[in-house]
Design a protein around this motif. Structure first.
Motif, PDB file in Angstrom:
ATOM      1  N   GLN A   1       8.478  25.926  45.105  1.00 17.72           N
ATOM      2  CA  GLN A   1       7.141  25.580  44.478  1.00 17.72           C
ATOM      3  C   GLN A   1       6.981  26.067  43.150  1.00 17.72           C
ATOM      4  O   GLN A   1       7.011  27.299  43.346  1.00 17.72           O
ATOM      5  N   VAL A   2       6.765  25.421  42.017  1.00 16.45           N
ATOM      6  CA  VAL A   2       6.625  26.091  40.733  1.00 16.45           C
ATOM      7  C   VAL A   2       5.209  25.535  39.994  1.00 16.45           C
ATOM      8  O   VAL A   2       5.107  24.219  40.349  1.00 16.45           O
ATOM      9  N   VAL A   3       4.692  26.161  39.483  1.00 21.76           N
ATOM     10  CA  VAL A   3       3.479  25.711  38.728  1.00 21.76           C
ATOM     11  C   VAL A   3       3.608  25.957  37.244  1.00 21.76           C
ATOM     12  O   VAL A   3       4.327  27.073  36.862  1.00 21.76           O
ATOM     13  N   ASP A   4       3.611  24.921  36.333  1.00 17.99           N
ATOM     14  CA  ASP A   4       3.714  24.951  35.029  1.00 17.99           C
ATOM     15  C   ASP A   4       2.251  24.968  34.289  1.00 17.99           C
ATOM     16  O   ASP A   4       1.699  23.938  34.315  1.00 17.99           O
ATOM     17  N   ILE A   5       1.680  26.017  33.760  1.00 18.44           N
ATOM     18  CA  ILE A   5       0.446  26.214  33.172  1.00 18.44           C
ATOM     19  C   ILE A   5       0.400  25.742  31.538  1.00 18.44           C
ATOM     20  O   ILE A   5       1.480  26.381  30.943  1.00 18.44           O
TER      21      ILE A   5
ATOM     22  N   THR B   1       3.946  21.468  39.954  1.00 19.38           N
ATOM     23  CA  THR B   1       2.728  21.103  39.611  1.00 19.38           C
ATOM     24  C   THR B   1       2.344  21.713  38.425  1.00 19.38           C
ATOM     25  O   THR B   1       2.498  22.935  38.081  1.00 19.38           O
ATOM     26  N   ALA B   2       2.301  20.556  37.534  1.00 18.18           N
ATOM     27  CA  ALA B   2       2.041  20.656  36.163  1.00 18.18           C
ATOM     28  C   ALA B   2       0.464  20.681  35.715  1.00 18.18           C
ATOM     29  O   ALA B   2      -0.223  19.764  36.195  1.00 18.18           O
ATOM     30  N   MET B   3       0.014  21.437  35.049  1.00 17.87           N
ATOM     31  CA  MET B   3      -1.692  21.244  34.498  1.00 17.87           C
ATOM     32  C   MET B   3      -1.680  21.450  33.192  1.00 17.87           C
ATOM     33  O   MET B   3      -1.020  22.235  32.494  1.00 17.87           O
ATOM     34  N   THR B   4      -2.750  20.699  32.664  1.00 19.11           N
ATOM     35  CA  THR B   4      -3.037  20.542  31.191  1.00 19.11           C
ATOM     36  C   THR B   4      -4.675  20.292  31.141  1.00 19.11           C
ATOM     37  O   THR B   4      -4.935  19.518  32.290  1.00 19.11           O
ATOM     38  N   VAL B   5      -5.401  20.575  30.508  1.00 20.65           N
ATOM     39  CA  VAL B   5      -6.694  20.381  30.185  1.00 20.65           C
ATOM     40  C   VAL B   5      -6.926  18.891  29.173  1.00 20.65           C
ATOM     41  O   VAL B   5      -8.089  18.517  28.948  1.00 20.65           O
ATOM     42  N   SER B   6      -5.827  18.769  28.660  1.00 20.88           N
ATOM     43  CA  SER B   6      -5.909  17.640  27.646  1.00 20.88           C
ATOM     44  C   SER B   6      -5.615  16.150  28.518  1.00 20.88           C
ATOM     45  O   SER B   6      -4.647  15.872  28.851  1.00 20.88           O
TER      46      SER B   6
END
Length: 172
Positions: free
Chosen positions: A44-48, A68-73
């Motif tokens: 499990q990897v998270v890309d902030i 799981t990749a996250m962006t605020v855009s």
């Protein structure tokens, strides 16, 4: 406009002696981060701060990890989600890392490339990493940082200008 200039990978990259173009520099940086994170197949990897999802897709391609990749855009999320096969990897979320709803001890690895400048609360950024990262997991972060000994001129005419142009909060 930004995609026209940088492409889908918005990192500045790792410009070593044999790197001659932005795409190669960006790929070099991404691969270095993946290697330093010691990502295993199925982990499990998270890309902030995933931007358009290039790093997340590279992790899936190279390591067959669950990302799981996250962006605020909203626009970046829409592009990244459009490049992901339905039900496929990576999972791209329009979500603020500082208010993420991932469970405790979720990730084997967390990566964040050149995102920290955009984070208003650096202490909370690292608290969330500690909460979400499994014991023994690895976090690999690349960041634009300023020296504590920068002169007033350097802060005013160089550092603040860079932060402003990058829509950032601070390099400290």
């Amino acid at each position: 406009f930004h995609r026209d200039v940088w492409g889908l990978d918005v990192h500045h990259g790792l410009w070593e002696h044999d790197v001659t173009d932005h795409k190669a520099a960006s790929l070099r940086l991404t691969d270095m981060v993946i290697d330093k994170a010691q990502i295993a197949e199925g982990s499990q990897v998270v890309d902030i701060g995933c931007g358009y999802g290039e790093t997340a897709r590279r992790i899936v391609e190279r390591k067959r990890a669950n990302v799981t990749a996250m962006t605020v855009s909203e626009s970046q999320a829409r592009v990244a989600q459009g490049l992901t096969p339905e039900g496929g990897q990576p999972r791209v979320l329009l979500q603020d890392w500082l208010e993420n709803d991932l469970p405790d001890d979720f990730a084997d690895a967390i990566v964040s490339i050149e995102c920290l400048i955009h984070i208003p609360d650096k202490a909370e950024f690292f608290r969330q990493i500690r909460r979400v990262l499994k014991p023994g997991g690895r976090a690999v972060i690349t960041a634009w940082l300023a020296s504590d000994s920068a002169t007033r001129w350097q802060r005013t005419f160089l550092l603040e200008a860079i932060v402003h142009e990058m829509f950032g909060h601070s390099m400290g």
